[in-house]
Design an enzyme around this catalytic site. Structure first.
Site, PDB file in Angstrom:
ATOM      1  N   ASN A  74      -4.536   6.744  -2.295  1.00  0.00           N
ATOM      2  CA  ASN A  74      -4.004   7.325  -1.067  1.00  0.00           C
ATOM      3  C   ASN A  74      -3.453   8.727  -1.296  1.00  0.00           C
ATOM      4  OD1 ASN A  74      -4.657   5.431   0.830  1.00  0.00           O
ATOM      5  ND2 ASN A  74      -2.797   4.233   0.538  1.00  0.00           N
ATOM      6  N   HIS A 131      -2.919  -3.374  -6.038  1.00  0.00           N
ATOM      7  CA  HIS A 131      -3.251  -2.861  -4.703  1.00  0.00           C
ATOM      8  C   HIS A 131      -4.755  -2.873  -4.436  1.00  0.00           C
ATOM      9  CE1 HIS A 131      -3.508   0.763  -1.780  1.00  0.00           C
ATOM     10  NE2 HIS A 131      -3.365  -0.349  -1.110  1.00  0.00           N
ATOM     11  N   GLU A 170      -5.911  -0.965  -7.647  1.00  0.00           N
ATOM     12  CA  GLU A 170      -4.961  -0.148  -8.402  1.00  0.00           C
ATOM     13  C   GLU A 170      -3.981  -1.091  -9.092  1.00  0.00           C
ATOM     14  OE1 GLU A 170      -4.562   3.985  -5.975  1.00  0.00           O
ATOM     15  OE2 GLU A 170      -3.550   2.284  -5.086  1.00  0.00           O
ATOM     16  N   SER A 174       0.827  -1.208   0.000  1.00  0.00           N
ATOM     17  CA  SER A 174       0.000   0.000   0.000  1.00  0.00           C
ATOM     18  C   SER A 174       0.859   1.254   0.000  1.00  0.00           C
ATOM     19  CB  SER A 174      -0.947  -0.002   1.199  1.00  0.00           C
ATOM     20  OG  SER A 174      -0.241  -0.287   2.367  1.00  0.00           O
TER      21      SER A 174
HETATM   22  P1  NAI Z   1      -1.602  -9.108   7.942  1.00  0.00           P
HETATM   23  O1  NAI Z   1      -0.638  -8.808   9.025  1.00  0.00           O
HETATM   24  O2  NAI Z   1      -3.038  -9.298   8.263  1.00  0.00           O
HETATM   25  O3  NAI Z   1      -1.103 -10.412   7.136  1.00  0.00           O
HETATM   26  C1  NAI Z   1       0.201 -10.590   6.696  1.00  0.00           C
HETATM   27  C2  NAI Z   1       0.472 -12.091   6.643  1.00  0.00           C
HETATM   28  O4  NAI Z   1       1.706 -12.296   5.975  1.00  0.00           O
HETATM   29  C3  NAI Z   1       0.604 -12.733   8.021  1.00  0.00           C
HETATM   30  O5  NAI Z   1      -0.275 -13.824   8.105  1.00  0.00           O
HETATM   31  C4  NAI Z   1       2.082 -13.180   8.079  1.00  0.00           C
HETATM   32  O6  NAI Z   1       2.246 -14.395   8.772  1.00  0.00           O
HETATM   33  C5  NAI Z   1       2.401 -13.339   6.624  1.00  0.00           C
HETATM   34  N1  NAI Z   1       3.824 -13.187   6.308  1.00  0.00           N
HETATM   35  C6  NAI Z   1       4.691 -12.269   6.752  1.00  0.00           C
HETATM   36  N2  NAI Z   1       5.889 -12.423   6.170  1.00  0.00           N
HETATM   37  C7  NAI Z   1       5.774 -13.484   5.327  1.00  0.00           C
HETATM   38  C8  NAI Z   1       6.669 -14.128   4.405  1.00  0.00           C
HETATM   39  N3  NAI Z   1       7.914 -13.686   4.241  1.00  0.00           N
HETATM   40  N4  NAI Z   1       6.203 -15.170   3.703  1.00  0.00           N
HETATM   41  C9  NAI Z   1       4.925 -15.612   3.835  1.00  0.00           C
HETATM   42  N5  NAI Z   1       4.048 -15.030   4.682  1.00  0.00           N
HETATM   43  C10 NAI Z   1       4.466 -13.974   5.399  1.00  0.00           C
HETATM   44  O7  NAI Z   1      -1.421  -7.912   6.855  1.00  0.00           O
HETATM   45  P2  NAI Z   1      -2.478  -7.369   5.798  1.00  0.00           P
HETATM   46  O8  NAI Z   1      -3.267  -6.276   6.410  1.00  0.00           O
HETATM   47  O9  NAI Z   1      -3.164  -8.489   5.147  1.00  0.00           O
HETATM   48  O10 NAI Z   1      -1.493  -6.657   4.752  1.00  0.00           O
HETATM   49  C11 NAI Z   1      -0.695  -7.387   3.871  1.00  0.00           C
HETATM   50  C12 NAI Z   1      -0.129  -6.441   2.815  1.00  0.00           C
HETATM   51  O11 NAI Z   1      -1.195  -5.753   2.166  1.00  0.00           O
HETATM   52  C13 NAI Z   1       0.798  -5.356   3.335  1.00  0.00           C
HETATM   53  O12 NAI Z   1       1.773  -5.081   2.374  1.00  0.00           O
HETATM   54  C14 NAI Z   1      -0.134  -4.163   3.482  1.00  0.00           C
HETATM   55  O13 NAI Z   1       0.540  -2.940   3.429  1.00  0.00           O
HETATM   56  C15 NAI Z   1      -1.018  -4.348   2.266  1.00  0.00           C
HETATM   57  N6  NAI Z   1      -2.345  -3.720   2.342  1.00  0.00           N
HETATM   58  C16 NAI Z   1      -3.080  -3.749   3.500  1.00  0.00           C
HETATM   59  C17 NAI Z   1      -4.339  -3.169   3.532  1.00  0.00           C
HETATM   60  C18 NAI Z   1      -5.175  -3.226   4.775  1.00  0.00           C
HETATM   61  O14 NAI Z   1      -6.171  -2.485   4.843  1.00  0.00           O
HETATM   62  N7  NAI Z   1      -4.860  -4.045   5.763  1.00  0.00           N
HETATM   63  C19 NAI Z   1      -4.907  -2.492   2.363  1.00  0.00           C
HETATM   64  C20 NAI Z   1      -4.088  -2.594   1.184  1.00  0.00           C
HETATM   65  C21 NAI Z   1      -2.843  -3.152   1.201  1.00  0.00           C
END
Ligand code: NAI
Length: 507
Positions: free
Chosen positions: A189, A139, A151, A118
């Site tokens: 954003n 995104h 996006e 993001s």
């Molecule tokens: P989250 O913390 O809920 O999930 C991330 C997951 O990735 C966790 O289950 C973790 O165990 C896993 N993980 C971490 N490192 C890893 C690796 N090297 N290999 C495999 N798995 C791994 O995070 P979320 O909110 O789902 O965000 C994920 C991505 O999406 C981030 O880059 C975030 O910036 C982006 N994003 C988040 C939004 C939101 O509203 N939460 C909106 C748009 C983008």
């Protein structure tokens, strides 16, 4: 078209992306470095889909087929034959770069790699890879299946065909693909920076309380959520990180200056909804909003005079005053006892009252550009007599529409925030970050605004928006409010703000 999608990271985003594409008919493998995260995500998706089936939104056969298309991948190696890999792991540049390098070595040469980042540069994530041309940003917004937009971000080296393939996939799944180059905050954003930052500036100047600003923007401009409700929901920590990151990446362009009000609140642990207090206090998840003041009724002993010669505005005001049992003075100049209402566009009350040579104790400003039917805004100035204010307030609220009283501010609240949203949208169009149509659609879908930035400009009049910005720029002497060339040129030429930069060749 893609046949097999690997999603890496099974958190809130990864599981949503997996569900979206499985529902759209594509095989999806879901991976996470923590096995339990995969199980939780699959269980969550199963529950969500079963609920949809129970409500009749998904047939039984469809449900079973969708669930069958959604499979766990215990190891990264299990993703080797996927033709699209979507990364949704932790928001950390090094972690993402390491993952992409690992994936490059694993998958076929023509597989596409996409990141759901993001805030990180897609180009930088791809820079560690041997084949950055097959890497793009994809995104999504949370919750993925419901937020019908993604996006599609073109890194500096991304092959345009990769963008087109991802856009086609998004459309297949019913999502609007907003194609945009790799730039700070991408499209959404970036466009969303004006709403909260300008509201914070208004608060920082002591013009109105968070609850007042929220009420005014909801009722006058039609936002579903006020900026402070929104900041509390997103979290002050997340908001601060986005504000800082976009500001830094644009090299301290004052359009994006974050507010100094946020850091001390963060230090105090006032993170918003999740910590029980932000700009509002929360009890059982409900914001505790101060009741709107209900001033004691007063006798309206003075006539009212209005500076505007606009027939529509005069009619609106006269109708309310009739309900109050008083009339609007007709003269060019106010009578000796009249309460003088001025109607500034971008100016503050003090400037306009001084310019018109009106009596300071009896003069105040009324907002007439944005909102009159659902909420009215009166703006006082330091020399205003309190009794005069009480009478004006009573008169303007005589038909039961709530009246908000704020302190002096160039452009009230709504004009100011509106002008900043439109101007930033124009700047986005000017920088070719998105076409006018993509910009407006993306902002409406992702941010839930009632209009896109350019649509807002059309709705309230581009020339008026330019005038508000001009006044803000004059009064604050800050380049923050400088008019975007996109806006200025279209106003000068009398063209809609949605006019693209070049016309198609005519036959
Ligand atoms: P989250 O913390 O809920 O999930 C991330 C997951 O990735 C966790 O289950 C973790 O165990 C896993 N993980 C971490 N490192 C890893 C690796 N090297 N290999 C495999 N798995 C791994 O995070 P979320 O909110 O789902 O965000 C994920 C991505 O999406 C981030 O880059 C975030 O910036 C982006 N994003 C988040 C939004 C939101 O509203 N939460 C909106 C748009 C983008």
């Amino acid at each position: 078209m893609f046949k097999r999608i690997g999603v890496i990271g099974s958190g809130a985003m990864g599981r949503g992306i997996a569900q979206l594409f499985a529902t759209a008919g594509v095989q999806v493998l879901l991976h996470d470095s923590r096995r339990e995260a995969i199980d939780q995500a699959l269980a969550y998706n199963r529950e969500t889909l079963e609920r949809a089936a129970a409500r009749g939104r998904l047939g039984r056969v469809e449900l079973d087929a969708t669930l069958a298309r959604l499979q766990p991948a215990e190891s990264l190696a299990a993703l080797a034959d996927c033709d699209l890999l979507i990364e949704a792991i932790v928001e950390d540049l090094e972690a993402k770069q390491a993952l992409f390098c690992e994936l490059e070595a694993l998958v076929a040469a023509d597989a596409v790699l996409a990141t759901n980042t993001s805030s990180l540069s897609v180009t930088r994530i791809a820079s560690a890879c041997r084949h950055p041309e097959r890497i793009a940003g994809f995104h999504f917004f949370n919750p993925v299946p419901l937020m019908k937009i993604v996006e599609v971000i073109r890194g500096e080296r991304t092959d345009p065909q990769v963008i087109e393939r991802l856009a086609a996939l998004a459309e297949q799944a019913g999502h609007f693909p907003a194609r945009t180059p790799d730039s700070p905050g991408f499209l959404v954003n970036h466009a969303g920076r004006a709403y909260g930052t300008e509201a914070l500036r208004i608060l920082a100047e002591g013009v109105a309380t968070p609850a007042q600003i929220d009420r005014i923007l909801r009722d006058s401009l039609g936002f579903r959520m006020g900026p402070f409700e929104l900041i509390d929901l997103v979290g002050l920590d997340v908001t601060q990180a986005v504000m800082d990151s976009v500001y830094r990446q644009f090299y301290q362009d004052p359009r994006y200056t974050p507010s100094w009000l946020v850091a001390p609140r963060l230090a105090a642990g006032l993170l918003g909804r999740k910590s029980g207090q932000g700009f509002y206090r929360y009890l059982d998840g409900q914001a505790q909003v101060e009741a709107e003041p209900a001033p004691a009724p007063v006798a309206i002993a003075r006539p009212l005079w209005l500076d505007s010669r606009d027939a529509g505005v005069r009619r609106q005001v006269a109708t309310v005053l009739a309900a109050a049992g008083t009339a609007l003075e007709e003269g060019e100049q106010p009578s000796a006892r009249a309460i003088c209402l001025v109607t500034p566009l971008g100016e503050d009350a003090s400037s306009l009252i001084a310019r018109q040579g009106l009596p300071v104790a009896r003069s105040l400003a009324l907002e007439t550009l944005a909102g009159f039917d659902r909420r009215r805004v009166l703006m006082r100035q330091p020399g205003l007599d309190a009794g005069v204010l009480a009478q004006a307030r009573q008169a303007l609220g005589a038909d039961g529409v709530p009246v908000e009283v704020i302190d002096d501010s160039p452009g009230f609240v709504a004009q100011r925030v509106l002008a900043c949203i439109v101007n930033l949208g124009c700047e986005i169009a000017q920088r070719r970050i998105a076409s006018p149509a993509v910009l407006d659609r993306a902002v409406q879908l992702a941010l839930g605004y009632p209009h896109g930035p350019l649509g807002f400009g059309e709705r309230f009049g581009a020339a008026r928006i330019a005038q508000i910005l001009h006044e803000l720029h004059e009064q604050y002497q800050e380049p923050r409010y400088r008019v975007s060339p996109w806006l200025r040129r279209r106003v000068q030429l009398g063209l809609p703000l949605t006019t693209p930069e070049r016309q198609e060749q005519s036959a």
